[in-house]
Design a protein around this motif. Structure first.
Motif, PDB file in Angstrom:
ATOM      1  N   THR A 145      11.217  13.553  -3.043  1.00  0.00           N
ATOM      2  CA  THR A 145      12.366  12.903  -2.952  1.00  0.00           C
ATOM      3  C   THR A 145      12.189  11.605  -2.118  1.00  0.00           C
ATOM      4  OG1 THR A 145      12.622  14.204  -0.699  1.00  0.00           O
ATOM      5  CG2 THR A 145      13.782  15.113  -2.764  1.00  0.00           C
ATOM      6  N   LEU A 146      11.073  11.426  -1.540  1.00  0.00           N
ATOM      7  CA  LEU A 146      10.859  10.226  -0.653  1.00  0.00           C
ATOM      8  C   LEU A 146       9.324   9.843  -0.836  1.00  0.00           C
ATOM      9  CD1 LEU A 146      12.482  10.948   2.890  1.00  0.00           C
ATOM     10  CD2 LEU A 146      12.979   9.057   0.967  1.00  0.00           C
ATOM     11  N   SER A 147       9.288   8.430  -0.953  1.00  0.00           N
ATOM     12  CA  SER A 147       7.720   7.766  -0.898  1.00  0.00           C
ATOM     13  C   SER A 147       7.771   6.672   0.164  1.00  0.00           C
ATOM     14  CB  SER A 147       7.344   7.267  -2.382  1.00  0.00           C
ATOM     15  OG  SER A 147       8.385   6.362  -2.481  1.00  0.00           O
ATOM     16  N   THR A 148       6.570   6.725   0.851  1.00  0.00           N
ATOM     17  CA  THR A 148       6.448   5.585   1.857  1.00  0.00           C
ATOM     18  C   THR A 148       5.281   4.758   1.608  1.00  0.00           C
ATOM     19  OG1 THR A 148       7.231   7.567   3.522  1.00  0.00           O
ATOM     20  CG2 THR A 148       5.921   5.533   4.525  1.00  0.00           C
ATOM     21  N   GLY A 149       5.504   3.433   2.036  1.00  0.00           N
ATOM     22  CA  GLY A 149       4.600   2.563   1.732  1.00  0.00           C
ATOM     23  C   GLY A 149       4.693   1.496   2.891  1.00  0.00           C
ATOM     24  N   GLN A 150       3.667   0.514   2.818  1.00  0.00           N
ATOM     25  CA  GLN A 150       3.420  -0.784   3.860  1.00  0.00           C
ATOM     26  C   GLN A 150       3.431  -1.776   2.960  1.00  0.00           C
ATOM     27  OE1 GLN A 150       1.040   0.643   6.872  1.00  0.00           O
ATOM     28  NE2 GLN A 150      -0.951   0.033   5.398  1.00  0.00           N
ATOM     29  N   ALA A 151       3.947  -2.735   3.361  1.00  0.00           N
ATOM     30  CA  ALA A 151       3.766  -4.109   2.890  1.00  0.00           C
ATOM     31  C   ALA A 151       3.489  -5.205   3.909  1.00  0.00           C
ATOM     32  CB  ALA A 151       4.915  -4.576   1.941  1.00  0.00           C
ATOM     33  N   SER A 152       2.917  -6.205   3.791  1.00  0.00           N
ATOM     34  CA  SER A 152       2.754  -7.523   4.544  1.00  0.00           C
ATOM     35  C   SER A 152       2.830  -8.955   3.805  1.00  0.00           C
ATOM     36  CB  SER A 152       1.237  -7.600   5.251  1.00  0.00           C
ATOM     37  OG  SER A 152       1.175  -6.626   6.140  1.00  0.00           O
ATOM     38  N   LEU A 153       3.354  -9.755   4.488  1.00  0.00           N
ATOM     39  CA  LEU A 153       3.337 -11.171   3.733  1.00  0.00           C
ATOM     40  C   LEU A 153       2.639 -11.953   4.612  1.00  0.00           C
ATOM     41  CD1 LEU A 153       6.441 -12.815   2.252  1.00  0.00           C
ATOM     42  CD2 LEU A 153       5.073 -14.190   4.047  1.00  0.00           C
ATOM     43  N   TYR A 154       1.740 -12.779   3.638  1.00  0.00           N
ATOM     44  CA  TYR A 154       0.674 -13.958   4.090  1.00  0.00           C
ATOM     45  C   TYR A 154       1.087 -15.192   3.675  1.00  0.00           C
ATOM     46  CZ  TYR A 154      -1.834  -9.380   5.081  1.00  0.00           C
ATOM     47  OH  TYR A 154      -2.204  -8.115   5.636  1.00  0.00           O
ATOM     48  N   GLN A 155       0.614 -15.924   4.546  1.00  0.00           N
ATOM     49  CA  GLN A 155       0.547 -17.482   4.142  1.00  0.00           C
ATOM     50  C   GLN A 155      -0.543 -18.304   4.704  1.00  0.00           C
ATOM     51  OE1 GLN A 155       4.488 -19.100   5.446  1.00  0.00           O
ATOM     52  NE2 GLN A 155       5.146 -19.339   3.249  1.00  0.00           N
ATOM     53  N   TYR A 156      -0.912 -19.570   4.296  1.00  0.00           N
ATOM     54  CA  TYR A 156      -2.089 -20.247   4.566  1.00  0.00           C
ATOM     55  C   TYR A 156      -1.448 -21.278   5.799  1.00  0.00           C
ATOM     56  CZ  TYR A 156      -4.808 -17.838   1.194  1.00  0.00           C
ATOM     57  OH  TYR A 156      -5.471 -16.848   0.317  1.00  0.00           O
ATOM     58  N   ASP A 157      -2.389 -21.374   6.836  1.00  0.00           N
ATOM     59  CA  ASP A 157      -2.090 -22.271   7.837  1.00  0.00           C
ATOM     60  C   ASP A 157      -2.784 -23.651   7.316  1.00  0.00           C
ATOM     61  OD1 ASP A 157      -4.795 -22.367   8.534  1.00  0.00           O
ATOM     62  OD2 ASP A 157      -4.365 -21.168  10.331  1.00  0.00           O
ATOM     63  N   ASP A 158      -2.628 -24.814   8.033  1.00  0.00           N
ATOM     64  CA  ASP A 158      -2.914 -26.137   7.807  1.00  0.00           C
ATOM     65  C   ASP A 158      -4.623 -26.305   7.605  1.00  0.00           C
ATOM     66  OD1 ASP A 158      -0.480 -27.044   7.802  1.00  0.00           O
ATOM     67  OD2 ASP A 158      -0.497 -27.732  10.016  1.00  0.00           O
ATOM     68  N   GLU A 210       0.780  -1.116  -0.004  1.00  0.00           N
ATOM     69  CA  GLU A 210       0.008   0.027  -0.088  1.00  0.00           C
ATOM     70  C   GLU A 210       0.992   1.178   0.072  1.00  0.00           C
ATOM     71  OE1 GLU A 210      -3.040   2.174   3.043  1.00  0.00           O
ATOM     72  OE2 GLU A 210      -2.702   0.349   3.270  1.00  0.00           O
ATOM     73  N   THR A 211       0.423   2.099  -0.809  1.00  0.00           N
ATOM     74  CA  THR A 211       1.371   3.414  -0.742  1.00  0.00           C
ATOM     75  C   THR A 211       1.034   4.278   0.002  1.00  0.00           C
ATOM     76  OG1 THR A 211       1.932   3.194  -2.987  1.00  0.00           O
ATOM     77  CG2 THR A 211       2.003   5.306  -2.397  1.00  0.00           C
ATOM     78  N   VAL A 212       1.562   5.110   0.996  1.00  0.00           N
ATOM     79  CA  VAL A 212       1.128   5.599   2.109  1.00  0.00           C
ATOM     80  C   VAL A 212       1.124   7.065   1.826  1.00  0.00           C
ATOM     81  CG1 VAL A 212       1.461   6.495   4.454  1.00  0.00           C
ATOM     82  CG2 VAL A 212       1.804   3.932   4.040  1.00  0.00           C
ATOM     83  N   ARG A 213       2.467   7.458   1.303  1.00  0.00           N
ATOM     84  CA  ARG A 213       2.478   8.909   0.724  1.00  0.00           C
ATOM     85  C   ARG A 213       3.538   9.038  -0.325  1.00  0.00           C
ATOM     86  NH1 ARG A 213       5.984  13.066   1.545  1.00  0.00           N
ATOM     87  NH2 ARG A 213       5.396  15.089   1.607  1.00  0.00           N
ATOM     88  N   THR A 214       3.591   9.819  -1.397  1.00  0.00           N
ATOM     89  CA  THR A 214       4.436  10.012  -2.383  1.00  0.00           C
ATOM     90  C   THR A 214       4.916  11.312  -1.995  1.00  0.00           C
ATOM     91  OG1 THR A 214       2.990  10.396  -3.999  1.00  0.00           O
ATOM     92  CG2 THR A 214       3.584   8.037  -3.728  1.00  0.00           C
ATOM     93  N   GLY A 215       6.249  11.925  -2.457  1.00  0.00           N
ATOM     94  CA  GLY A 215       6.697  13.053  -2.290  1.00  0.00           C
ATOM     95  C   GLY A 215       7.933  13.175  -3.593  1.00  0.00           C
TER      96      GLY A 215
END
Length: 289
Positions: A100-113, A93-98
């Motif tokens: 000289t700097l841009s900020t984002g967040q990310a998550s990694l998911y897997q599935y359980d049994d 997800e893009t949080v902010r763009t400027g």
């Protein structure tokens, strides 16, 4: 183990940035904007868990595709559950763009049994363009005192420190400073220091994304404190300061405080031009007793 890892000799054919095992194993496939698929390689595991630095590089690559700037300047990760080799989904997800700097967040998911989606790691990062930074450097930092590469020792020179931990070692050129190897001889120094020459076994030169791996690729400083076993990362923050010059890196990691079953590891990475190219701090759990 390749020639580079076992003898400090560069492989006959060096892999290049963009066409190496590291690049292939961190490549993400965009399913739709902000959603990426990846099959996490078992080659980057310690015991059965995927290495945290490798995971950070995977999410860092997804964010580089999402954000308008190419390079991670600072990236902070919280490791929520142990990641296993196999299919995973990265959502960004893009949080902010400027300018000289841009900020984002990310998550990694897997599935359980049971087929339930489980979040493994979550990061918040700011990206920029390292090539556009000014050359003015004012620092009191100095490269770590590591003996020449041929006087240091790799995993192939002794038994694996943890049963089943050789998978990631086979993909690295890692030569440890003998003065931080007391743990391997049953005589840990108690100083909480680890220093090494670092590279990828196929000869690929370092770039900003591989620096995210390098800060978490050495044996834990807990070994030199006299502890054994897995030291899982709770939180890891990396600052990338420069694009590294070609050649092996020098990595220095120190721990000053272990309390309540947690310790910090402060890392510095220096390139062949004696530049401090990355710094990190992580909080990790240790098993006492």
């Amino acid at each position: 183990m390749s020639e580079a890892a076992s003898g400090g000799v560069a492989p006959a054919v060096r892999a290049v940035i963009g066409d190496s095992e590291f690049d292939r194993d961190t490549a993400v496939t965009r399913r739709e904007p902000g959603v990426y698929d990846i099959d996490l390689s078992a080659g980057w595991t310690i015991i059965s868990a995927v290495n945290g630095g490798y995971l950070l590089a995977v999410l860092g690559r997804a964010l580089a595709d999402t954000l308008p700037h190419p390079d991670p300047f600072t990236i902070s990760a919280h490791y929520l559950t142990a990641t296993r080799p196999g299919p995973a989904v990265v959502r960004t997800e893009t949080v902010r763009t400027g300018r000289t700097l841009s900020t984002g967040q990310a998550s990694l998911y897997q599935y359980d049994d049971e087929g339930n989606e489980v979040e493994r790691i979550r990061v918040l990062a700011s990206y920029g363009d390292l090539a556009q930074l000014p050359d003015d450097v004012r620092t009191a930092a100095a490269p770590p005192p590591i003996p020449p590469l041929e006087q240091c020792f790799g995993p192939e020179d002794g038994p694996a420190p943890v049963e089943g931990s050789s998978a990631i070692a086979d993909r690295l050129m890692l030569k440890l400073d003998p003065s931080t190897l007391g743990w391997a001889l049953g005589q840990p120094s108690g100083k909480g220091e680890m220093r090494a020459w670092f590279g990828l076994a196929d000869g690929r030169d370092a770039d900003p994304l591989s620096l995210l791996l390098a800060v978490d690729a050495l044996p834990p400083t807990a070994f030199e404190i006299g502890l054994k076993g897995w030291v899982p990362t709770v939180e890891l923050t990396v600052h990338v300061r420069h694009r590294p010059a070609p050649g092996p890196l020098r990595v220095s990691i120190t721990t000053r405080n272990l309390a309540g079953g947690f310790l910090e590891e402060d890392a510095e990475i220096w390139d062949a031009d004696d530049r401090l190219v990355a710094q990190s701090r992580q909080l990790a759990r240790v098993r006492l007793g």
